[in-house]
Design a protein around this motif. Structure first.
Motif, mmCIF file in Angstrom:
data_model
loop_
_atom_site.group_PDB
_atom_site.id
_atom_site.type_symbol
_atom_site.label_atom_id
_atom_site.label_comp_id
_atom_site.label_asym_id
_atom_site.label_seq_id
_atom_site.Cartn_x
_atom_site.Cartn_y
_atom_site.Cartn_z
ATOM 1 N N SER A 315 22.556 23.096 31.471
ATOM 2 C CA SER A 315 22.930 24.280 32.255
ATOM 3 C C SER A 315 24.361 24.699 31.945
ATOM 4 O O SER A 315 24.660 25.900 31.849
ATOM 5 C CB SER A 315 22.778 23.993 33.754
ATOM 6 O OG SER A 315 21.415 23.883 34.104
ATOM 7 N N LEU A 316 25.237 23.726 31.766
ATOM 8 C CA LEU A 316 26.633 24.039 31.477
ATOM 9 C C LEU A 316 26.783 24.669 30.093
ATOM 10 O O LEU A 316 27.631 25.557 29.891
ATOM 11 C CB LEU A 316 27.476 22.765 31.588
ATOM 12 C CG LEU A 316 28.983 22.946 31.772
ATOM 13 C CD1 LEU A 316 29.299 23.817 32.979
ATOM 14 C CD2 LEU A 316 29.647 21.577 31.932
ATOM 15 N N ILE A 317 25.963 24.263 29.151
ATOM 16 C CA ILE A 317 25.973 24.877 27.824
ATOM 17 C C ILE A 317 25.587 26.356 27.925
ATOM 18 O O ILE A 317 26.199 27.223 27.288
ATOM 19 C CB ILE A 317 25.030 24.120 26.869
ATOM 20 C CG1 ILE A 317 25.659 22.777 26.464
ATOM 21 C CG2 ILE A 317 24.718 24.944 25.622
ATOM 22 C CD1 ILE A 317 24.730 21.863 25.697
ATOM 23 N N ILE A 318 24.585 26.648 28.740
ATOM 24 C CA ILE A 318 24.179 28.040 28.950
ATOM 25 C C ILE A 318 25.307 28.829 29.618
ATOM 26 O O ILE A 318 25.583 29.983 29.241
ATOM 27 C CB ILE A 318 22.889 28.092 29.788
ATOM 28 C CG1 ILE A 318 21.739 27.473 29.006
ATOM 29 C CG2 ILE A 318 22.549 29.534 30.184
ATOM 30 C CD1 ILE A 318 20.493 27.204 29.840
ATOM 31 N N ILE A 332 24.799 34.736 22.228
ATOM 32 C CA ILE A 332 25.345 33.461 21.770
ATOM 33 C C ILE A 332 24.249 32.390 21.763
ATOM 34 O O ILE A 332 23.603 32.143 22.784
ATOM 35 C CB ILE A 332 26.495 32.995 22.693
ATOM 36 C CG1 ILE A 332 27.599 34.065 22.752
ATOM 37 C CG2 ILE A 332 27.060 31.660 22.229
ATOM 38 C CD1 ILE A 332 28.295 34.327 21.437
ATOM 39 N N PRO A 333 24.011 31.738 20.623
ATOM 40 C CA PRO A 333 23.065 30.629 20.585
ATOM 41 C C PRO A 333 23.532 29.504 21.494
ATOM 42 O O PRO A 333 24.735 29.286 21.662
ATOM 43 C CB PRO A 333 23.062 30.200 19.118
ATOM 44 C CG PRO A 333 23.658 31.353 18.379
ATOM 45 C CD PRO A 333 24.615 32.002 19.309
ATOM 46 N N THR A 334 22.588 28.751 22.063
ATOM 47 C CA THR A 334 22.970 27.698 22.986
ATOM 48 C C THR A 334 22.912 26.307 22.378
ATOM 49 O O THR A 334 23.104 25.317 23.073
ATOM 50 C CB THR A 334 22.067 27.727 24.228
ATOM 51 O OG1 THR A 334 20.705 27.623 23.814
ATOM 52 C CG2 THR A 334 22.278 29.002 25.015
ATOM 53 N N ALA A 335 22.626 26.199 21.090
ATOM 54 C CA ALA A 335 22.710 24.895 20.436
ATOM 55 C C ALA A 335 24.112 24.349 20.655
ATOM 56 O O ALA A 335 25.096 25.059 20.483
ATOM 57 C CB ALA A 335 22.413 25.022 18.943
#
Length: 340
Positions: A315-318, A332-335
């Motif tokens: 969730s924090l990456i998103i 923005i890609p979330t990898a």
């Protein structure tokens, strides 16, 4: 493992809630509260207070709840993890990605349970909505629309919203972090998010230094035909008609979850009206108690929580991808390697 020593980190509204629930479920445990302000006040349901991390580590709790502002989560979570403490970390797991992977690695190496406190997953009505979506009732999901909004001064009317965590950037406030439950449950129901496009802004005259409105377009991972499911998520701190709902539009109809009422409705293809198919009105503390019961069971049985530390990181990456997108108006890609 019999839980005999519990630590509650933080004594704001959510810390107080955790303290009450911990006492109700573990009536004989020694429960202490770690606070940042020295005081002679002993909270009801607590066996004592401490005011330094050193004292907390000396207490050597078996389990701890991290309920301080998210900008301070890792300052206590990491040292506690290093001495083998099981952790229930309030959402979001932190205010930034820095240090989160290290916390996860430490907990895995020590065999600690690390659970992120996204308690909506324990709401019976949301569980019913997920079950209906994943059972194929509406067939292939074609679109998702989700919204959450409430006027910030009405959240805790007995306190000044301007001094609360939600209003302050330094405390991890803002719509994106504070309302991240929706990000978590969208992943849980519809799968991993591949990319994010976002707009973050302060639209109101509220006396806050964070965004009060966030609009996210989420591209979920492509299906076997290479098509992305697209979701729209609107989050705000300005809405007077408090709302929490999610709509899944499918090839065979639509499903709608109304979180405040605990209702799931179905509109079949060719139908003329919505049909209520599930109802479980939310009860005070119900999802929090279920969350605690699951946390205790995971400690006892050595299980990975259904809302793990990895889920908190995802969730924090998103969230970080949304922040980056909002500054450049790009998807923005979330990898994880793209977020560094």
């Amino acid at each position: 493992m019999k839980l005999e020593r519990i630590l509650i980190v933080g004594y704001g509204s959510i810390g107080q809630r955790h303290l009450r629930i911990a006492r109700s479920l573990l009536p004989n445990a020694d429960i202490r509260v770690l606070r940042h302000q020295t005081s002679e006040f002993l909270p009801e349901y607590a066996d004592g207070c401490m005011f330094s991390l050193h004292d907390a580590l000396t207490f050597a709790p078996q389990a701890a709840v991290i309920a301080s502002p998210s900008t301070f989560h890792l300052q206590t979570a990491q040292p506690l993890a290093e001495i083998g403490v099981h952790l229930l970390v309030e959402k979001p797991i932190s205010a930034s990605l820095t240090g989160v992977a290290a916390l996860l690695a430490c907990c895995e190496a020590r065999g600690n349970v690390l659970m992120t406190a996204y308690n909506l997953r324990f709401m019976p009505s949301l569980q019913a909505f997920r079950d209906k979506v994943q059972s194929g009732l509406i067939g292939k999901v074609l679109s998702v629309r989700c919204e959450i909004g409430q006027y910030l001064p009405s959240w805790r009317p007995r306190s000044d919203y301007r001094s609360g965590v939600t209003a302050l950037r330094a405390m991890g406030g803002g719509a994106l972090l504070e309302l991240s439950h929706e990000i978590d449950y969208l992943r849980w129901i519809f799968g991993e998010v591949a990319w994010v496009k976002a707009s973050l802004s302060k639209q109101s005259n509220l006396e806050i230094n964070v965004e009060d409105t966030a609009h996210l377009i989420l591209g979920f991972e492509a299906n076997i035909k290479g098509r992305n499911l697209i979701g729209n998520l609107s989050m705000d701190l300005v809405r007077h008609d408090t709302t929490r709902q999610c709509l899944a539009i499918g090839e065979n109809g639509s499903l709608r979850w109304s979180g405040l009422e605990g209702v799931v409705e179905y509109f079949p293809a060719g139908g003329t009206e919505w049909k209520k198919i599930s109802e479980h009105k939310p009860q005070p503390n119900e999802s929090y108690i279920a969350e605690w019961q699951h946390f205790i069971a995971c400690i006892r049985d050595g299980r990975v929580p259904i809302v793990s530390g990895q889920d908190g990181l995802a969730s924090l990456i998103i969230i970080e991808a949304a922040r980056r997108s909002a500054t450049g108006n790009d998807a923005i890609p979330t990898a994880s390697e793209m977020i560094k």
